[in-house]
Design an enzyme around this catalytic site. Structure first.
Site, PDB file in Angstrom:
ATOM      1  N   GLU A 142       5.983 -12.927  25.371  1.00 49.20           N
ATOM      2  CA  GLU A 142       6.548 -12.722  26.855  1.00 49.20           C
ATOM      3  C   GLU A 142       7.536 -14.235  27.185  1.00 49.20           C
ATOM      4  OE1 GLU A 142       2.077 -13.186  27.150  1.00 49.20           O
ATOM      5  OE2 GLU A 142       2.195 -10.995  26.202  1.00 49.20           O
ATOM      6  N   ASN A 183       8.591  -9.767  21.913  1.00 43.05           N
ATOM      7  CA  ASN A 183       7.489  -9.261  22.315  1.00 43.05           C
ATOM      8  C   ASN A 183       6.789  -9.382  23.411  1.00 43.05           C
ATOM      9  OD1 ASN A 183       5.257  -7.599  21.187  1.00 43.05           O
ATOM     10  ND2 ASN A 183       3.288  -9.234  21.426  1.00 43.05           N
ATOM     11  N   HIS A 219       0.970  -2.181  26.736  1.00 42.25           N
ATOM     12  CA  HIS A 219      -0.770  -2.228  28.183  1.00 42.25           C
ATOM     13  C   HIS A 219      -0.752  -1.013  29.368  1.00 42.25           C
ATOM     14  CE1 HIS A 219      -2.255  -4.627  25.368  1.00 42.25           C
ATOM     15  NE2 HIS A 219      -1.298  -5.728  25.240  1.00 42.25           N
ATOM     16  N   GLU A 248       1.069  -3.201  21.041  1.00 45.61           N
ATOM     17  CA  GLU A 248      -0.417  -3.753  21.476  1.00 45.61           C
ATOM     18  C   GLU A 248      -1.275  -2.614  22.547  1.00 45.61           C
ATOM     19  OE1 GLU A 248      -0.611  -7.697  23.102  1.00 45.61           O
ATOM     20  OE2 GLU A 248       1.010  -8.421  21.741  1.00 45.61           O
ATOM     21  N   ASP A 250      -2.857  -0.201  24.611  1.00 39.56           N
ATOM     22  CA  ASP A 250      -4.446   0.394  25.786  1.00 39.56           C
ATOM     23  C   ASP A 250      -3.983   0.869  26.650  1.00 39.56           C
ATOM     24  OD1 ASP A 250      -5.436  -3.138  25.082  1.00 39.56           O
ATOM     25  OD2 ASP A 250      -3.843  -1.830  26.539  1.00 39.56           O
TER      26      ASP A 250
HETATM   27  O1  G3I Z   1     -13.836 -16.796  19.092  1.00 39.50           O
HETATM   28  C1  G3I Z   1     -13.970 -17.319  19.390  1.00 39.50           C
HETATM   29  C2  G3I Z   1     -15.594 -17.790  19.678  1.00 39.50           C
HETATM   30  O2  G3I Z   1     -15.704 -18.421  18.835  1.00 39.50           O
HETATM   31  C3  G3I Z   1     -15.844 -18.329  21.465  1.00 39.50           C
HETATM   32  O3  G3I Z   1     -17.435 -18.347  20.990  1.00 39.50           O
HETATM   33  C4  G3I Z   1     -15.330 -17.947  21.800  1.00 39.50           C
HETATM   34  C5  G3I Z   1     -15.134 -18.372  23.671  1.00 39.50           C
HETATM   35  O4  G3I Z   1     -15.120 -18.656  24.632  1.00 39.50           O
HETATM   36  O5  G3I Z   1     -13.588 -17.158  22.424  1.00 39.50           O
HETATM   37  C6  G3I Z   1     -13.079 -16.342  20.594  1.00 39.50           C
HETATM   38  O6  G3I Z   1     -12.333 -16.630  20.911  1.00 39.50           O
HETATM   39  C7  G3I Z   1     -11.876 -15.733  21.863  1.00 39.50           C
HETATM   40  C8  G3I Z   1     -10.344 -14.875  20.825  1.00 39.50           C
HETATM   41  O7  G3I Z   1     -10.070 -14.399  22.091  1.00 39.50           O
HETATM   42  C9  G3I Z   1     -11.517 -13.872  20.624  1.00 39.50           C
HETATM   43  O8  G3I Z   1     -12.319 -13.192  20.716  1.00 39.50           O
HETATM   44  C10 G3I Z   1     -10.619 -16.818  23.146  1.00 39.50           C
HETATM   45  O9  G3I Z   1     -11.734 -17.567  23.263  1.00 39.50           O
HETATM   46  C11 G3I Z   1      -9.751 -15.453  24.158  1.00 39.50           C
HETATM   47  O10 G3I Z   1      -8.884 -16.289  24.667  1.00 39.50           O
HETATM   48  C12 G3I Z   1      -8.857 -14.659  22.913  1.00 39.50           C
HETATM   49  O11 G3I Z   1      -8.833 -14.181  23.825  1.00 39.50           O
HETATM   50  C13 G3I Z   1      -7.418 -13.369  23.387  1.00 39.50           C
HETATM   51  C14 G3I Z   1      -6.223 -13.235  24.169  1.00 39.50           C
HETATM   52  O12 G3I Z   1      -4.985 -12.646  23.515  1.00 39.50           O
HETATM   53  C15 G3I Z   1      -5.935 -14.874  24.046  1.00 39.50           C
HETATM   54  O13 G3I Z   1      -5.133 -15.360  22.767  1.00 39.50           O
HETATM   55  C16 G3I Z   1      -7.628 -11.938  23.675  1.00 39.50           C
HETATM   56  O14 G3I Z   1      -8.863 -11.171  22.790  1.00 39.50           O
HETATM   57  C17 G3I Z   1      -6.682 -10.579  22.497  1.00 39.50           C
HETATM   58  O15 G3I Z   1      -6.608  -9.420  22.736  1.00 39.50           O
HETATM   59  C18 G3I Z   1      -5.065 -11.229  24.061  1.00 39.50           C
HETATM   60  O16 G3I Z   1      -4.335 -10.718  22.893  1.00 39.50           O
HETATM   61  C19 G3I Z   1      -3.035 -10.786  24.178  1.00 39.50           C
HETATM   62  C20 G3I Z   1      -1.307 -10.802  23.512  1.00 39.50           C
HETATM   63  O17 G3I Z   1      -2.128 -11.268  22.139  1.00 39.50           O
HETATM   64  C21 G3I Z   1      -0.390 -11.286  24.093  1.00 39.50           C
HETATM   65  N1  G3I Z   1      -0.137 -10.022  24.918  1.00 39.50           N
HETATM   66  C22 G3I Z   1      -1.152  -9.910  26.089  1.00 39.50           C
HETATM   67  C23 G3I Z   1      -2.815 -10.106  24.972  1.00 39.50           C
HETATM   68  C24 G3I Z   1      -4.094  -8.786  26.346  1.00 39.50           C
HETATM   69  O18 G3I Z   1      -3.660 -10.820  26.350  1.00 39.50           O
END
Ligand code: G3I
Length: 331
Positions: A142, A183, A219, A248, A250
């Site tokens: 990105e 990506n 997406h 990715e 959905d």
């Molecule tokens: O695992 C921790 C948990 O222990 C904690 O209690 C909680 C508190 O906020 O956070 C949890 O981590 C979260 C993680 O997802 C796992 O669920 C993070 O806060 C959260 O920021 C993270 O979000 C991810 C996001 O990228 C940022 O990295 C999403 O799951 C994930 O689906 C999303 O994926 C992105 C791709 O990498 C890039 N393209 C877009 C896509 C959607 O945004």
């Protein structure tokens, strides 16, 4: 039968997504997390249907290098060993991005040379740690705004646009056998962002920078998908010799007016159309959905609505989206 019972009686004659994808020499998978695969039913559906996985979060810089020079691959290692044990490929995600960065990077004050060294150290250490285990890396994620301008990230602001070439060169030096991808999202059709990526990658190839593919995150919403435009756009990247993988996928459902059943049927049609495009392009080697079942989806937090974006419902039952995808793979 409940989802549980159905999955337990699954026998090898039952058609699965990966069986038909394999016939077409494609890989099909999902984004997942180490704590999801500990669930027996989740793992059973995952290994039955898919042959590639992407760590949704646990290979990102904030997770693997929380302090400068201190690396923690613990959770990512669990996913890699799960994949190895189940004969699955791994898409490494994501080496250089503007999100999920550790605080020492977000708040860091360094010289340009130090930023380059930080990027090199992260990429080298991370790619070397997983050397030989990663099918493809999302090296840079990105880097462009929707209008085609470079996104002002900690990497762009402190190194300049050359951070992209450097990231790919560092990754290639660390694992010459891993495919290296750029990506991004909202790039599925020809638009200012996909044009900017096309211009970037054409230049990279002219400079001899190692790059193997473009990840189209895909997406989507139910409305407004232009499949012929999507095919034309992905094909122009394929014509450069690049892989054009769906990385990715959905499909948001809350924006579609209608009953839940109408929404799920309309969603299935979009899955069918996109998978048809993917299967028609030799350059599309893999399709990854951004989660296994609806309740896992990031979209439930992101949109603030209950979303039903994926192929399985929360009982692990196959949705119309699953059947539509399978039917396309069978053609
Ligand atoms: O695992 C921790 C948990 O222990 C904690 O209690 C909680 C508190 O906020 O956070 C949890 O981590 C979260 C993680 O997802 C796992 O669920 C993070 O806060 C959260 O920021 C993270 O979000 C991810 C996001 O990228 C940022 O990295 C999403 O799951 C994930 O689906 C999303 O994926 C992105 C791709 O990498 C890039 N393209 C877009 C896509 C959607 O945004």
């Amino acid at each position: 039968m409940s989802g549980q019972l159905k999955n337990e009686v699954n026998n090898s004659s039952e058609p699965t997504l990966k069986k038909f994808a394999e016939i077409k020499n494609k890989h099909i998978g999902i984004a997942t997390q180490s704590y999801y695969v500990n669930d027996a039913q989740y793992a059973s559906v995952l290994t039955r249907e898919f042959d590639i996985l992407t760590p949704e979060y646990q290979m990102k810089m904030g997770q693997v290098q929380p302090q400068q020079g201190v690396f923690d691959f613990g959770e990512a290692d669990k996913l890699v060993s799960f994949a190895r044990k189940n004969n699955m490929l791994i898409r490494g995600h994501a080496l250089i991005w503007h999100q999920s960065l550790p605080d020492w990077v977000v708040n860091g004050h360094f010289t340009k040379e130090q930023w380059i060294q930080i990027m090199k150290d992260h990429i080298t250490k991370t790619v070397s740690h997983f050397k030989g285990e990663i099918y493809a890396w999302d090296v840079v994620n990105e880097a462009f705004y929707q209008n085609g301008a470079f996104r002002p990230t900690v990497w762009y602001d402190n190194i300049g646009p050359e951070y992209i070439d450097l990231a790919f060169q560092f990754a290639h030096e660390a694992d010459p056998n891993a495919k290296l991808f750029y990506n991004d999202f909202d790039t599925e059709v020809t638009n200012p962002r996909s044009n900017a990526i096309y211009k970037m990658v054409t230049g990279m190839k002219a400079r001899g920078v190692p790059i193997d593919g473009i990840g189209f995150q895909t997406h989507l919403k139910i409305e407004g998908v232009d499949y012929s435009e999507m095919k034309k756009n992905l094909k122009r990247f394929g014509d450069l010799g690049l892989d054009t993988d769906i990385t990715e996928m959905d499909i948001v459902t809350h924006t579609f007016a209608g009953t839940q059943e109408e929404r799920l049927q309309a969603q299935a049609k979009v899955y069918s159309g996109v998978i048809q495009v993917a299967m028609s392009l030799p350059s599309c080697k893999s399709v990854v959905f951004w989660g296994l079942k609806d309740g896992n989806s990031w979209l439930n937090k992101y949109t603030g609505f209950s979303e039903y974006p994926l192929l399985f419902d929360n009982n692990y039952d196959k949705k119309p989206a699953y059947e539509a995808t399978l039917n396309q793979l069978k053609l």
